[in-house]
Design a protein around this motif. Structure first.
Motif, PDB file in Angstrom:
ATOM      1  N   GLU A  92      52.193  40.383  45.495  1.00 23.58           N
ATOM      2  CA  GLU A  92      50.341  39.282  46.098  1.00 23.58           C
ATOM      3  C   GLU A  92      51.859  38.122  46.089  1.00 23.58           C
ATOM      4  O   GLU A  92      51.093  37.032  47.111  1.00 23.58           O
ATOM      5  N   ASP A  96      50.828  36.628  50.356  1.00 26.85           N
ATOM      6  CA  ASP A  96      49.915  35.028  49.908  1.00 26.85           C
ATOM      7  C   ASP A  96      50.914  33.817  50.964  1.00 26.85           C
ATOM      8  O   ASP A  96      50.549  33.121  51.881  1.00 26.85           O
ATOM      9  N   ASN A 100      50.019  32.177  54.772  1.00 23.55           N
ATOM     10  CA  ASN A 100      50.181  30.768  54.761  1.00 23.55           C
ATOM     11  C   ASN A 100      50.538  30.719  55.494  1.00 23.55           C
ATOM     12  O   ASN A 100      50.196  29.649  56.689  1.00 23.55           O
ATOM     13  N   ARG A 194      43.530  39.423  52.291  1.00 20.58           N
ATOM     14  CA  ARG A 194      44.754  38.578  51.143  1.00 20.58           C
ATOM     15  C   ARG A 194      44.991  38.949  49.998  1.00 20.58           C
ATOM     16  O   ARG A 194      45.405  39.493  49.370  1.00 20.58           O
TER      17      ARG A 194
END
Length: 206
Positions: A92, A96, A100, A194
């Motif tokens: 995760e 992430d 980004n 995501r």
């Protein structure tokens, strides 16, 4: 304002313009096809200024590559080696981080692919790339695989995770050109992804 302070601000601005221009031109043309004058033109500055700050195309390219590697690897390695996090938590956080990063730097994947296929060995000079495959995360995956709790090999899982994140950015020009995805919709698509990628990766864990 004292002249020395003005000079610092001007120098900083010029250097940043050169670096930004270099990222753009190297991404579009690749290292071999890029000329220093191309970078100067993109930055809208005199050619001699590029040579003054970075001496050569090679030095500037090495700087850009080092910056890319730093952004791609350093933070992720810290996550992967955190022994307090589970495999799912690491997935995760890595997903992430990369989403980004790539939303802020959408040309990174194309830049990397171009240089890999052009035979650039700049990435191979950075020993940190091996840190991912020697990380605590990779050890966790091996343990799960040996216990029969991972349906694919660790390297397959890693390739899936990278592909799930990177492929949409490589495919974006084609998707937008064929009007499959509007430019204004891409960010929302990646925000949805995501959340989905960790679910897909979790499906590989038994």
């Amino acid at each position: 304002m004292p002249l020395s302070e003005k000079k610092v601000k001007m120098d900083d601005s010029t250097e940043e313009r050169i670096k930004a221009a270099a990222r753009i031109v190297f991404t579009k043309k690749g290292y071999q096809a890029t000329k220093v004058r191309d970078i100067a033109a993109e930055a809208d500055i005199n050619l001699s200024l590029v040579n003054y700050y970075f001496r050569s195309k090679e030095k500037l390219f090495q700087f850009v590559m080092a910056e890319v590697v730093e952004k791609l690897i350093t933070t992720v390695v810290l996550v992967l080696n955190n022994e307090q996090l589970s495999v799912q938590q690491k997935v995760e956080q890595v997903v992430d981080h990369y989403i980004n990063l790539l939303l802020s730097n959408p040309d990174f994947p194309l830049f990397m692919v171009n240089e890999i296929f052009a035979g650039s060995d700049e990435l191979s000079k950075d020993n940190r790339k091996n840190a991912i495959f020697q990380s605590h995360f990779f050890q966790q995956l091996h343990a799960l695989h040996q216990e029969g709790k991972l349906s694919v090999t660790p390297i397959q899982l890693m390739m899936n995770m990278i592909g799930f994140v990177v492929m949409p950015f490589l495919a974006r020009p084609l998707l937008e050109r064929n009007k499959v995805v509007k430019p204004s919709e891409f960010k929302a698509l990646m925000e949805e992804r995501r959340k989905l990628i960790p679910v897909w990766i979790k499906g590989m864990l038994k």
